[in-house]
Scaffold this motif. Structure first.
Motif, PDB file in Angstrom:
ATOM      1  N   THR A  18      38.026  42.330  38.291  1.00 40.19           N
ATOM      2  CA  THR A  18      39.405  41.974  37.935  1.00 40.19           C
ATOM      3  C   THR A  18      39.848  42.774  36.725  1.00 40.19           C
ATOM      4  O   THR A  18      39.122  42.878  35.736  1.00 40.19           O
ATOM      5  N   ILE A  64      32.240  40.167  38.539  1.00 46.97           N
ATOM      6  CA  ILE A  64      31.250  39.191  38.983  1.00 46.97           C
ATOM      7  C   ILE A  64      30.566  39.780  40.209  1.00 46.97           C
ATOM      8  O   ILE A  64      31.215  40.411  41.041  1.00 46.97           O
ATOM      9  N   GLN A 121      50.223  34.909  42.775  1.00 49.72           N
ATOM     10  CA  GLN A 121      48.842  34.662  42.365  1.00 49.72           C
ATOM     11  C   GLN A 121      48.528  35.490  41.134  1.00 49.72           C
ATOM     12  O   GLN A 121      48.991  36.630  41.019  1.00 49.72           O
ATOM     13  N   LEU A 122      47.758  34.932  40.225  1.00 49.95           N
ATOM     14  CA  LEU A 122      47.312  35.662  39.035  1.00 49.95           C
ATOM     15  C   LEU A 122      45.853  35.317  38.765  1.00 49.95           C
ATOM     16  O   LEU A 122      45.474  34.153  38.913  1.00 49.95           O
ATOM     17  N   THR A 123      45.063  36.295  38.361  1.00 45.02           N
ATOM     18  CA  THR A 123      43.705  36.014  37.881  1.00 45.02           C
ATOM     19  C   THR A 123      43.615  36.519  36.450  1.00 45.02           C
ATOM     20  O   THR A 123      43.938  37.679  36.177  1.00 45.02           O
ATOM     21  N   VAL A 124      43.221  35.630  35.536  1.00 44.84           N
ATOM     22  CA  VAL A 124      43.138  35.966  34.114  1.00 44.84           C
ATOM     23  C   VAL A 124      41.692  35.784  33.653  1.00 44.84           C
ATOM     24  O   VAL A 124      41.149  34.675  33.750  1.00 44.84           O
ATOM     25  N   HIS A 174      41.655  27.806  40.133  1.00 47.64           N
ATOM     26  CA  HIS A 174      40.222  27.978  40.420  1.00 47.64           C
ATOM     27  C   HIS A 174      39.604  28.731  39.251  1.00 47.64           C
ATOM     28  O   HIS A 174      40.100  29.778  38.844  1.00 47.64           O
ATOM     29  N   THR A 178      42.543  42.558  41.468  1.00 48.39           N
ATOM     30  CA  THR A 178      41.127  42.305  41.742  1.00 48.39           C
ATOM     31  C   THR A 178      40.705  43.203  42.900  1.00 48.39           C
ATOM     32  O   THR A 178      41.354  43.200  43.942  1.00 48.39           O
ATOM     33  N   VAL A 195      43.823  27.105  50.120  1.00 49.24           N
ATOM     34  CA  VAL A 195      44.809  26.147  49.603  1.00 49.24           C
ATOM     35  C   VAL A 195      46.240  26.598  49.860  1.00 49.24           C
ATOM     36  O   VAL A 195      47.135  26.377  49.020  1.00 49.24           O
ATOM     37  N   ILE A 207      35.937  30.219  37.638  1.00 53.16           N
ATOM     38  CA  ILE A 207      34.514  30.490  37.789  1.00 53.16           C
ATOM     39  C   ILE A 207      34.034  31.048  36.459  1.00 53.16           C
ATOM     40  O   ILE A 207      34.739  31.825  35.816  1.00 53.16           O
ATOM     41  N   GLN A 211      47.897  42.373  37.069  1.00 48.23           N
ATOM     42  CA  GLN A 211      46.494  42.029  37.351  1.00 48.23           C
ATOM     43  C   GLN A 211      46.119  42.550  38.724  1.00 48.23           C
ATOM     44  O   GLN A 211      46.942  42.528  39.644  1.00 48.23           O
ATOM     45  N   ALA A 253      47.616  25.840  42.547  1.00 49.13           N
ATOM     46  CA  ALA A 253      46.173  25.638  42.678  1.00 49.13           C
ATOM     47  C   ALA A 253      45.468  26.483  41.626  1.00 49.13           C
ATOM     48  O   ALA A 253      45.802  27.662  41.435  1.00 49.13           O
ATOM     49  N   THR A 302      41.886  31.771  38.349  1.00 49.51           N
ATOM     50  CA  THR A 302      42.893  32.169  39.329  1.00 49.51           C
ATOM     51  C   THR A 302      43.939  31.076  39.475  1.00 49.51           C
ATOM     52  O   THR A 302      43.609  29.892  39.585  1.00 49.51           O
ATOM     53  N   ALA A 359      36.650  33.716  34.911  1.00 49.11           N
ATOM     54  CA  ALA A 359      37.948  34.174  35.423  1.00 49.11           C
ATOM     55  C   ALA A 359      38.686  32.986  36.026  1.00 49.11           C
ATOM     56  O   ALA A 359      38.108  32.188  36.769  1.00 49.11           O
ATOM     57  N   LEU A 411      45.455  39.916  46.929  1.00 48.87           N
ATOM     58  CA  LEU A 411      45.729  38.482  46.784  1.00 48.87           C
ATOM     59  C   LEU A 411      44.402  37.758  46.618  1.00 48.87           C
ATOM     60  O   LEU A 411      43.430  38.098  47.298  1.00 48.87           O
ATOM     61  N   THR A 412      44.361  36.754  45.742  1.00 48.49           N
ATOM     62  CA  THR A 412      43.203  35.870  45.676  1.00 48.49           C
ATOM     63  C   THR A 412      43.684  34.456  45.957  1.00 48.49           C
ATOM     64  O   THR A 412      44.627  33.986  45.314  1.00 48.49           O
ATOM     65  N   HIS A 467      36.842  42.096  34.107  1.00 43.57           N
ATOM     66  CA  HIS A 467      35.851  41.049  34.403  1.00 43.57           C
ATOM     67  C   HIS A 467      35.215  41.381  35.743  1.00 43.57           C
ATOM     68  O   HIS A 467      35.914  41.620  36.727  1.00 43.57           O
ATOM     69  N   PHE A 482      47.346  30.067  41.831  1.00 43.11           N
ATOM     70  CA  PHE A 482      47.982  30.389  43.116  1.00 43.11           C
ATOM     71  C   PHE A 482      49.099  29.376  43.373  1.00 43.11           C
ATOM     72  O   PHE A 482      48.845  28.172  43.422  1.00 43.11           O
ATOM     73  N   PRO A 533      42.443  30.476  46.319  1.00 41.78           N
ATOM     74  CA  PRO A 533      41.356  29.503  46.164  1.00 41.78           C
ATOM     75  C   PRO A 533      41.059  28.777  47.477  1.00 41.78           C
ATOM     76  O   PRO A 533      41.922  28.681  48.361  1.00 41.78           O
ATOM     77  N   PHE A 557      43.129  43.114  34.011  1.00 40.19           N
ATOM     78  CA  PHE A 557      44.285  42.352  33.520  1.00 40.19           C
ATOM     79  C   PHE A 557      44.862  43.087  32.317  1.00 40.19           C
ATOM     80  O   PHE A 557      44.166  43.299  31.317  1.00 40.19           O
TER      81      PHE A 557
END
Lengths: 140, 140, 140
Positions: free
Chosen positions: C40, C138, A101-104, A136, C103, B112, A138, C101, A134, A40, A38, B102-103, C136, A42, B105, C42
């Motif tokens: 997450t 984790i 913020q987006l997490t894909v 990130h 989480t 951040v 994982i 998205q 930023a 992220t 995933a 919100l996520t 996703h 930001f 990093p 999406f």
């Protein structure tokens, strides 16, 4: 084994509008060899945001701008914070209405973006800015 | 080695408006000794949201309130759900227009956040409430 | 030990409106035996979004639709992109104003949703569509 990676993307904007960042993001991800995970993103600013939108018809982008210019007009007399000009507070409001913020997810080595989806940085100020995003990641 | 941590933050609000939670979040993170990772915040309510905004000029906050009060007016005759009063449905709509999650990093042991960015809980109801924000941190 | 899991949820919509996906998401998570972690979601489309909202009173959902229909009216003469009809560009704008998205942390084997919170896919097009949501997870 799960690992994580981080970096900061620097993007020059040309004033208000969308800047596609899909390629820049992929360029950072690909050498890391992550098959699933995933990502992220930001944005480290309060007057810019992140958008997943259609990357096919440029009219989608100009319509988005026109809609937001009507919804949150520059120089709106309702708004008092204008230290940096008539587009200052509208830029903060646009950021609050959209995403910072987006997490894909990543599957089979690729961001799971749909066929027509691109990742965009949305500059809300009328002047060009240097923006930081930023990242990130994982995964394994 | 990657590890994860979780907790619930309880925040008292004084009715509609922003409550800065940056310090409360940092107080939980710092003792965990995580150098890099990602923090997720999730608000467990449908009439409050999370916002990353400027923490310098308090007029930004009052402008945000004024703008949203005009965009989603309390007692709007268009809206029928008002079990808990004229601010009930507008609170749900404000939550839909903003973020409930919100996520952020973490790098070099710190969130951040940009220089001017603070994390806020946004209470959308006019009365004070006790709100819960679930936190999840993954990192090493 | 931390592990990750991924899948794609396929959801049939009946045109504009909310489709609750909480149960479908739980059905995927439960057999994985994850006690704590983060999920997450999406949405792989630019004219649908994800919403956390009240799952009790159906009037909340119809009020949300009424509000967005007034805020982003179909056939708005301001908007030029209408390749797929008068609801085409409004659907993109609704997606930009909401979330694509989410989480959600997991604790004690459960999504940390509040008592009244449900997860919804929000179809913004007037016609039925088959939508994909990438998941996703984790955790450990």
């Amino acid at each position: 084994m799960l690992r994580q990676f981080g970096t900061t993307l620097e993007i020059e904007t040309r004033g208000r509008g969308l800047v596609e960042i899909t390629k820049a993001v992929r360029r950072w991800i690909e050498p890391l060899g992550v098959g699933s995970g995933a990502l992220t993103l930001f944005v480290r600013h309060t007057s810019a945001s992140l958008l997943v939108q259609e990357n096919a018809d440029p009219e989608v982008q100009s319509d988005l701008e026109r809609f937001f210019a009507r919804l949150v007009p520059d120089g709106d007399p309702l708004l008092r914070h204008r230290d940096e000009g008539p587009d200052d507070m509208p830029a903060h409001i646009r950021a609050a209405l959209t995403a910072v913020q987006l997490t894909v997810p990543i599957a089979e080595g690729r961001l799971v973006l749909g066929t027509w989806q691109g990742l965009y940085l949305w500059e809300h100020r009328t002047r060009p800015h240097r923006r930081q995003i930023a990242l990130h990641l994982i995964g394994e």
